[in-house]
Design a protein around this motif. Sequence first.
Motif, PDB file in Angstrom:
ATOM      1  N   THR A  11       4.162  20.716   6.772  1.00 26.74           N
ATOM      2  CA  THR A  11       5.085  21.850   6.887  1.00 26.74           C
ATOM      3  C   THR A  11       6.518  21.354   7.003  1.00 26.74           C
ATOM      4  N   ARG A  12       6.717  20.335   7.836  1.00 28.89           N
ATOM      5  CA  ARG A  12       8.055  19.767   7.987  1.00 28.89           C
ATOM      6  C   ARG A  12       8.575  19.194   6.672  1.00 28.89           C
ATOM      7  N   LEU A  13       7.684  18.663   5.864  1.00 33.34           N
ATOM      8  CA  LEU A  13       8.097  18.007   4.620  1.00 33.34           C
ATOM      9  C   LEU A  13       8.003  18.911   3.394  1.00 33.34           C
ATOM     10  N   ARG A  14       7.690  20.187   3.614  1.00 34.69           N
ATOM     11  CA  ARG A  14       7.446  21.094   2.484  1.00 34.69           C
ATOM     12  C   ARG A  14       8.631  21.163   1.533  1.00 34.69           C
ATOM     13  N   ASP A  15       9.851  21.209   2.057  1.00 32.08           N
ATOM     14  CA  ASP A  15      11.031  21.365   1.206  1.00 32.08           C
ATOM     15  C   ASP A  15      11.701  20.039   0.867  1.00 32.08           C
ATOM     16  N   ALA A  16      11.148  18.936   1.342  1.00 32.11           N
ATOM     17  CA  ALA A  16      11.729  17.630   1.029  1.00 32.11           C
ATOM     18  C   ALA A  16      11.462  17.280  -0.429  1.00 32.11           C
ATOM     19  N   ARG A  17      12.470  16.770  -1.100  1.00 33.11           N
ATOM     20  CA  ARG A  17      12.290  16.357  -2.492  1.00 33.11           C
ATOM     21  C   ARG A  17      12.009  14.862  -2.612  1.00 33.11           C
ATOM     22  N   ARG A  18      12.617  14.079  -1.726  1.00 34.16           N
ATOM     23  CA  ARG A  18      12.498  12.628  -1.800  1.00 34.16           C
ATOM     24  C   ARG A  18      12.170  12.086  -0.415  1.00 34.16           C
ATOM     25  N   VAL A  19      11.084  11.309  -0.324  1.00 36.64           N
ATOM     26  CA  VAL A  19      10.576  10.847   0.968  1.00 36.64           C
ATOM     27  C   VAL A  19      10.390   9.335   0.926  1.00 36.64           C
ATOM     28  N   LEU A  20      10.811   8.675   1.990  1.00 35.99           N
ATOM     29  CA  LEU A  20      10.568   7.246   2.174  1.00 35.99           C
ATOM     30  C   LEU A  20       9.473   7.079   3.223  1.00 35.99           C
ATOM     31  N   VAL A  21       8.358   6.466   2.836  1.00 33.47           N
ATOM     32  CA  VAL A  21       7.249   6.166   3.739  1.00 33.47           C
ATOM     33  C   VAL A  21       7.308   4.677   4.034  1.00 33.47           C
ATOM     34  N   ALA A  22       7.482   4.323   5.316  1.00 31.44           N
ATOM     35  CA  ALA A  22       7.743   2.930   5.669  1.00 31.44           C
ATOM     36  C   ALA A  22       6.829   2.453   6.784  1.00 31.44           C
ATOM     37  N   GLY A  23       6.201   1.288   6.581  1.00 30.15           N
ATOM     38  CA  GLY A  23       5.416   0.660   7.631  1.00 30.15           C
ATOM     39  C   GLY A  23       6.338   0.170   8.733  1.00 30.15           C
ATOM     40  N   ALA A  24       6.083   0.602   9.961  1.00 33.94           N
ATOM     41  CA  ALA A  24       7.006   0.341  11.064  1.00 33.94           C
ATOM     42  C   ALA A  24       6.777  -0.997  11.736  1.00 33.94           C
ATOM     43  N   GLY A  25       5.524  -1.456  11.791  1.00 40.16           N
ATOM     44  CA  GLY A  25       5.200  -2.585  12.650  1.00 40.16           C
ATOM     45  C   GLY A  25       4.921  -3.887  11.955  1.00 40.16           C
ATOM     46  N   GLY A  26       5.137  -3.945  10.656  1.00 36.79           N
ATOM     47  CA  GLY A  26       4.928  -5.190   9.940  1.00 36.79           C
ATOM     48  C   GLY A  26       3.502  -5.359   9.446  1.00 36.79           C
ATOM     49  N   GLY A  27       3.260  -6.506   8.803  1.00 33.70           N
ATOM     50  CA  GLY A  27       1.926  -6.785   8.283  1.00 33.70           C
ATOM     51  C   GLY A  27       1.531  -5.797   7.201  1.00 33.70           C
ATOM     52  N   PHE A  28       0.344  -5.198   7.378  1.00 33.41           N
ATOM     53  CA  PHE A  28      -0.197  -4.248   6.410  1.00 33.41           C
ATOM     54  C   PHE A  28       0.046  -2.792   6.817  1.00 33.41           C
ATOM     55  N   ASP A  29       1.009  -2.534   7.713  1.00 30.34           N
ATOM     56  CA  ASP A  29       1.237  -1.157   8.167  1.00 30.34           C
ATOM     57  C   ASP A  29       1.494  -0.195   7.015  1.00 30.34           C
ATOM     58  N   VAL A  30       2.135  -0.657   5.958  1.00 25.15           N
ATOM     59  CA  VAL A  30       2.436   0.235   4.834  1.00 25.15           C
ATOM     60  C   VAL A  30       1.167   0.820   4.220  1.00 25.15           C
ATOM     61  N   TYR A  31       0.063   0.087   4.315  1.00 21.65           N
ATOM     62  CA  TYR A  31      -1.201   0.614   3.783  1.00 21.65           C
ATOM     63  C   TYR A  31      -1.631   1.872   4.529  1.00 21.65           C
ATOM     64  N   ALA A  32      -1.336   1.947   5.821  1.00 21.35           N
ATOM     65  CA  ALA A  32      -1.664   3.148   6.590  1.00 21.35           C
ATOM     66  C   ALA A  32      -0.863   4.355   6.120  1.00 21.35           C
ATOM     67  N   GLY A  33       0.246   4.103   5.441  1.00 22.66           N
ATOM     68  CA  GLY A  33       1.048   5.193   4.887  1.00 22.66           C
ATOM     69  C   GLY A  33       0.685   5.564   3.475  1.00 22.66           C
ATOM     70  N   LEU A  34      -0.166   4.765   2.837  1.00 23.73           N
ATOM     71  CA  LEU A  34      -0.495   5.019   1.427  1.00 23.73           C
ATOM     72  C   LEU A  34      -1.116   6.394   1.200  1.00 23.73           C
ATOM     73  N   PRO A  35      -2.106   6.843   2.003  1.00 25.66           N
ATOM     74  CA  PRO A  35      -2.654   8.185   1.761  1.00 25.66           C
ATOM     75  C   PRO A  35      -1.597   9.288   1.867  1.00 25.66           C
TER      76      PRO A  35
END
Length: 321
Positions: A11-35
């Motif tokens: 809901t918060r992101l409904r009107d967003a056009r461009r989003v940056l998904v970033a792993g916060a803690g290093g390593g493979f954290d970005v994979y947790a953001g993939l879905p």
Amino acid sequence: MFSLHEPPLFTRLRDARRVLVAGAGGGFDVYAGLPLALALRAAGKEVALANLSFVDLYGLDQDVWLDPDVAEIGPGTEARGDYFPERTLARWLELHGLPPTVYAFNRAGVQPLRAAYRALVARLGGVDAIVLVDGGTDILMTGDEAGLGTPEEDMASLAAVYGMPEIEHRLVCCLGFGVDAYHGVNHSLVLENLAALDRDGAYLGAFSLPRDSREGALYLDAVAHAQASTPSHPSIVNGSVAAAVRGDFGDVRFTERTSGSRLFVNPLMAVYFTVDAVGLAERNRYLPRLEQTVLTRQISTIIEEFRDTLPRQRPPRVFPH
């Protein structure tokens, strides 16, 4: 206004056009953001992936650098060794016909990391939202708990993004409830912190990653690809989450790195817990002290000094059931 039929994060992101998904803690954290990235992309949004990197990025070619502390990583980026989560993910993205770029941030203190975020946002032409993703839940610790997990990188990321008020939506998602127990996090206190965030209006609820969804299936494929590509150092966090998504339970073995430990893989590991980043940052008791840091080791020192000033720490609590 939120509704039961849609997770508040979306809901918060409904009107967003461009989003940056970033792993916060290093390593493979970005994979947790993939879905999340896949779901947002399917909703018609432009999505970029980034990660705080544990790789020695200074050995990379000069042409990959956007800023002194952020590099553009593609499938062919050359580096020593097979441990390079950002490049591994870029190769998986290319295999699936997705934009094969993952941006890598150097491990750094708050000031250079924030500058790197701003350089990346400028390269992307601006973003409406930054979604920080933690593999685990230690980013939710406020500082007075008996165990904080491994907070340095998470707190650098949180403080860096907190100081970017020009970004309309700044959010935090955690995937892998329970995996930080190995690092001393007490998950009863995690739930207590979430309740406090809820009272503040900063908790955005939870939702699971279904195995039979497109996002779940692709996540499982990406984690398997990463494990095969990084046999000497597979991700314990994402391996545990993937096992939970598959419906495994208990002491599940997927790497020799967990030998000697007893795992408790369970359905809660496949649940995203989501919060407002600003509300989370404002509940953290030492985050303002990190503002002028330049190096990660300065963050470690400041956290230790802060904890020495506490009259007491919140003791671990057992689940009552």
